[in-house]
Design a protein around this motif. Structure first.
Motif, short mmCIF file in Angstrom:
data_model
loop_
_atom_site.label_atom_id
_atom_site.label_comp_id
_atom_site.label_asym_id
_atom_site.label_seq_id
_atom_site.Cartn_x
_atom_site.Cartn_y
_atom_site.Cartn_z
N ILE A 84 0.85 -1.19 0.00
CA ILE A 84 0.00 0.00 0.00
C ILE A 84 0.88 1.24 0.00
CG2 ILE A 84 -1.87 -1.15 1.29
CD1 ILE A 84 -0.92 0.62 3.71
N ALA A 85 0.25 2.36 -0.27
CA ALA A 85 0.86 3.67 -0.04
C ALA A 85 -0.13 4.49 0.78
CB ALA A 85 1.17 4.38 -1.36
N TYR A 86 0.37 5.24 1.74
CA TYR A 86 -0.50 6.12 2.53
C TYR A 86 -0.01 7.55 2.38
CZ TYR A 86 3.21 6.28 6.05
OH TYR A 86 4.40 6.48 6.70
N GLY A 87 -0.87 8.50 2.70
CA GLY A 87 -0.44 9.88 2.57
C GLY A 87 -1.46 10.87 3.07
N VAL A 103 3.65 7.93 0.97
CA VAL A 103 4.70 7.07 1.50
C VAL A 103 4.36 5.61 1.24
CG1 VAL A 103 5.92 6.35 3.59
CG2 VAL A 103 5.23 8.74 3.32
N VAL A 104 5.36 4.84 0.78
CA VAL A 104 5.23 3.39 0.67
C VAL A 104 5.94 2.79 1.88
CG1 VAL A 104 5.68 1.35 -0.73
CG2 VAL A 104 5.24 3.55 -1.84
N VAL A 356 -6.73 12.44 3.54
CA VAL A 356 -5.72 11.67 4.25
C VAL A 356 -6.18 10.21 4.17
CG1 VAL A 356 -6.87 12.08 6.49
CG2 VAL A 356 -4.48 11.35 6.43
N GLY A 357 -5.28 9.31 3.78
CA GLY A 357 -5.72 7.93 3.62
C GLY A 357 -4.69 7.04 2.98
N TRP A 358 -5.17 5.99 2.30
CA TRP A 358 -4.26 4.98 1.75
C TRP A 358 -4.85 4.39 0.48
CZ3 TRP A 358 -6.14 0.02 1.23
CH2 TRP A 358 -7.30 -0.29 1.97
N ILE A 359 -3.96 3.74 -0.31
CA ILE A 359 -4.36 3.11 -1.57
C ILE A 359 -3.54 1.84 -1.73
CG2 ILE A 359 -2.67 4.52 -2.85
CD1 ILE A 359 -4.59 4.44 -5.23
N ASP A 360 -4.16 0.79 -2.31
CA ASP A 360 -3.42 -0.46 -2.52
C ASP A 360 -3.06 -0.62 -4.00
OD1 ASP A 360 -5.66 -1.44 -3.89
OD2 ASP A 360 -6.25 -2.83 -2.31
#
Length: 417
Positions: A84-87, A103-104, A356-360
């Motif tokens: 995932i990456a979050y940011g 960020v990974v 603000v959150g994350w992605i896969d």
């Protein structure tokens, strides 16, 4: 952009694990977290990082970066597992001293609906083992609140009322229907304030919300901009609220909120703006006619869940970008309100209200509006934010009081009272 300079052959390995207990036990003071109740994840380390980046650039970069990761997993269908990456992103980069980031992470430990996992990223050979547990975060020392040489000028109550009335005058002129204003409270700690302490306090006191920690930004939010899973999308829009009283009067207060014409119109404008932003990216969408009431510790909120199927090729981050900025954190009409915020607002919004959150790797993920935020700077300065909506019928004094209640609550949590 920072990338680990090792081998170009990056691998992600995900293993199902027994319940590890409190996820925050594994969190260090530079990690990230997205948590609600027992669900969510913590993230440690950095395999790659983008700073001062737009959402569109971050989305494209992650699409290309994640395609190069060799992914092995014991949980191929589980939402949120794998690389995932979050940011988090800045509300208005042109008027902020803060910057966006993606960020990974090297390690992710998560739990969702009773299933637990650990994911590790590395080069060539990766062993998905749990990280070590950390010591509990210490409370802050010597917190002092108010303006000073380190924090700069902070609006007095009268200055804020004057600004509120000036902007309400623009509303009376027909330049917008509603404008969301901010108040800021600054503090300074003796030494570095551990963000895990703030996360703990927010988790204990903002039940029903997602708590988040990204790059010194800690907060709790009930507003889900995007939850995309397998192409299905849910966006929870909040606008229109009252403070709860509790006890037997709460049912009557809920009924009054659901029949309050002014707040219902405010809510509908926010929902319509969100639906308009999402529509070009959706194959089908359901927008309920009536909201429901979401009861939270600091207020009763009108809420609507917009549900739909995203068109192929549009990631969770792309959908969040289409929704930003939300009317609920800006005003309505959104573009007119945004322009007034730019020209008349004096507070640097930083990352308040922005995604603000994350992605896969599949483009699924969760992005939230960054609400109830506490921004912790490296020099010990802490910034708390509270919002209030100006309209033709609102009182500057009433809104001053409501923001003060929010700030006082966060101040008490920060000091552990």
């Amino acid at each position: 952009m920072i990338i680990n300079p090792g081998s170009t052959r990056m691998r992600a390995s995900t293993a199902a694990i027994a319940d590890p207990g409190r996820l925050t036990d594994f969190l260090d003071d530079s990690g990230a977290a997205f948590l609600k109740g027992r669900d969510g994840f913590i993230a440690l380390g950095e395999m790659a990082r983008l700073d001062d980046v737009t959402m569109a650039t971050a989305d494209q970069w992650w699409r290309e970066f994640s395609a190069r990761i060799e992914n092995e997993t014991e949980m191929p269908e589980a939402f949120g597992t794998g690389p995932i990456a979050y940011g988090s992103f800045v509300y208005d980069p042109a008027r902020s001293g803060q910057c966006s980031c993606l960020v990974v992470p090297e390690v992710v430990v998560g739990r969702r609906e009773g299933r637990c996992w650990v994911t590790r990223l590395g080069y060539d050979s990766v062993d998905p083992v749990l990280p070590e547990r950390r010591t509990a975060p210490p409370p802050p020392l010597g917190l002092s609140f108010g303006p000073g040489e380190e924090t700069g000028h902070e609006e007095t109550s009268q200055e804020w009322i004057d600004r509120f009335n000036r902007i309400r005058g623009l509303i009376d002129e027909g330049r917008a229907d509603r404008i969301v204003l901010l108040r800021q409270l600054t503090a300074r700690a003796e030494g570095r304030l551990d963000p895990r302490w703030v996360l703990r306090q927010w988790r204990m006191n903002y039940g029903g919300s997602w708590t988040y920690l990204v790059g010194g930004l800690v907060g709790a939010t009930p507003e889900v901009m995007v939850r995309r899973s397998g192409g299905l999308n849910v966006s929870r829009i909040l606008a229109g609220s009252v403070q709860p009283l509790g006890g037997p009067d709460e049912a009557a207060r809920i009924a009054r909120l659901l029949s309050d014409g002014d707040r219902l119109r405010q809510h509908r404008r926010a929902v319509d703006a969100a639906a308009e932003g999402l529509r070009p990216f959706m194959r089908g969408m359901h927008v309920p006619e009536q909201p429901f009431v979401l009861a939270l510790p600091d207020g009763l909120n009108l809420a609507t869940d917009i549900c739909g199927a995203a068109s192929p090729g549009h990631s969770a981050l792309a959908l969040a970008a289409a929704l930003h900025p939300l009317a609920s954190v800006t005003g309505s009409p959104v573009e007119a309100a945004r322009e007034i915020v730019r020209t008349e607002g004096t507070t640097d919004r930083g990352r308040f209200g922005a995604p603000v959150g994350w992605i896969d790797a599949q483009g699924d993920g969760e992005w939230f509006a960054a609400l109830r935020p506490c921004q912790i700077e490296d020099d010990g300065v802490v910034r708390l934010y509270a919002s209030a909506t100006a309209s033709a019928s609102t009182s500057a004094h009433d809104k001053l009081v409501s923001t003060q209640v929010k700030l006082d609550q966060m101040r008490g949590l920060l000091t552990g009272r």
